[in-house]
Scaffold this motif. Structure first.
Motif, PDB file in Angstrom:
ATOM      1  N   UNK A 122       0.833  -1.205   0.000  1.00 45.38           N
ATOM      2  CA  UNK A 122       0.000   0.000   0.000  1.00 45.38           C
ATOM      3  C   UNK A 122       0.870   1.257   0.000  1.00 45.38           C
ATOM      4  N   UNK A 123       1.948   1.235   0.772  1.00 43.08           N
ATOM      5  CA  UNK A 123       2.860   2.376   0.811  1.00 43.08           C
ATOM      6  C   UNK A 123       3.535   2.580  -0.545  1.00 43.08           C
ATOM      7  N   UNK A 124       3.928   1.507  -1.195  1.00 40.01           N
ATOM      8  CA  UNK A 124       4.547   1.615  -2.514  1.00 40.01           C
ATOM      9  C   UNK A 124       3.558   2.176  -3.533  1.00 40.01           C
ATOM     10  N   UNK A 125       2.304   1.720  -3.479  1.00 41.58           N
ATOM     11  CA  UNK A 125       1.292   2.245  -4.403  1.00 41.58           C
ATOM     12  C   UNK A 125       1.038   3.726  -4.143  1.00 41.58           C
ATOM     13  N   UNK A 126       1.022   4.127  -2.869  1.00 43.69           N
ATOM     14  CA  UNK A 126       0.798   5.537  -2.541  1.00 43.69           C
ATOM     15  C   UNK A 126       1.943   6.390  -3.063  1.00 43.69           C
ATOM     16  N   UNK A 127       3.178   5.905  -2.888  1.00 42.64           N
ATOM     17  CA  UNK A 127       4.336   6.658  -3.364  1.00 42.64           C
ATOM     18  C   UNK A 127       4.345   6.755  -4.891  1.00 42.64           C
ATOM     19  N   UNK A 128       3.958   5.684  -5.578  1.00 40.06           N
ATOM     20  CA  UNK A 128       3.915   5.696  -7.041  1.00 40.06           C
ATOM     21  C   UNK A 128       2.857   6.679  -7.528  1.00 40.06           C
ATOM     22  N   UNK A 129       1.715   6.728  -6.862  1.00 43.49           N
ATOM     23  CA  UNK A 129       0.664   7.667  -7.256  1.00 43.49           C
ATOM     24  C   UNK A 129       1.123   9.106  -7.031  1.00 43.49           C
ATOM     25  N   UNK A 130       1.814   9.357  -5.929  1.00 44.71           N
ATOM     26  CA  UNK A 130       2.325  10.706  -5.655  1.00 44.71           C
ATOM     27  C   UNK A 130       3.366  11.106  -6.705  1.00 44.71           C
ATOM     28  N   UNK A 131       4.234  10.179  -7.052  1.00 39.30           N
ATOM     29  CA  UNK A 131       5.251  10.461  -8.072  1.00 39.30           C
ATOM     30  C   UNK A 131       4.606  10.737  -9.423  1.00 39.30           C
ATOM     31  N   UNK A 132       3.579   9.988  -9.754  1.00 37.47           N
ATOM     32  CA  UNK A 132       2.870  10.194 -11.013  1.00 37.47           C
ATOM     33  C   UNK A 132       2.210  11.570 -11.033  1.00 37.47           C
ATOM     34  N   UNK A 133       1.632  11.969  -9.901  1.00 36.17           N
ATOM     35  CA  UNK A 133       0.989  13.281  -9.809  1.00 36.17           C
ATOM     36  C   UNK A 133       2.013  14.398  -9.986  1.00 36.17           C
ATOM     37  N   UNK A 134       3.196  14.241  -9.357  1.00 37.46           N
ATOM     38  CA  UNK A 134       4.241  15.258  -9.495  1.00 37.46           C
ATOM     39  C   UNK A 134       4.760  15.330 -10.925  1.00 37.46           C
ATOM     40  N   UNK A 135       4.901  14.190 -11.574  1.00 38.97           N
ATOM     41  CA  UNK A 135       5.335  14.181 -12.968  1.00 38.97           C
ATOM     42  C   UNK A 135       4.323  14.892 -13.859  1.00 38.97           C
ATOM     43  N   UNK A 136       3.046  14.682 -13.583  1.00 39.43           N
ATOM     44  CA  UNK A 136       2.000  15.337 -14.355  1.00 39.43           C
ATOM     45  C   UNK A 136       2.045  16.856 -14.143  1.00 39.43           C
ATOM     46  N   UNK A 137       2.278  17.300 -12.902  1.00 29.60           N
ATOM     47  CA  UNK A 137       2.387  18.740 -12.639  1.00 29.60           C
ATOM     48  C   UNK A 137       3.597  19.340 -13.357  1.00 29.60           C
ATOM     49  N   UNK A 138       4.720  18.624 -13.373  1.00 27.98           N
ATOM     50  CA  UNK A 138       5.910  19.108 -14.092  1.00 27.98           C
ATOM     51  C   UNK A 138       5.648  19.205 -15.586  1.00 27.98           C
TER      52      UNK A 138
END
Length: 70
Positions: free
Chosen positions: A38-54
């Motif tokens: 669950x922690x890995x999935x949360x971190x991957x989703x956060x990273x994906x969101x940051x990539x989208x913002x960039x």
């Protein structure tokens, strides 16, 4: 057809105890690995969101750039 063979009580006890121990091990292992996944999935989703913002910021900067090529 051959009639079924009488299996030793000790063999049956060993088989069923191995089955129960395997189920207990699987349950404990699952409860150990679930929070990590669950922690890995949360971190991957956060990273994906940051990539989208960039990506959005980069597109916005390109759109505001005054270029002779446009």
């Amino acid at each position: 057809m051959v009639p079924p063979v009488q299996v030793s009580l000790l063999i049956n006890l060993g088989r069923y105890s191995a089955l129960v121990l395997g189920m207990v091990y699987g349950t404990k292992r699952y409860s150990y690995l679930k929070p990590r996944a669950e922690e890995e999935r949360r971190m991957a989703a956060e990273e994906k969101r940051l990539d989208e913002l960039k990506r959005i910021e980069r597109e916005r900067a390109e759109a505001q750039d005054d270029s002779i090529l446009k």
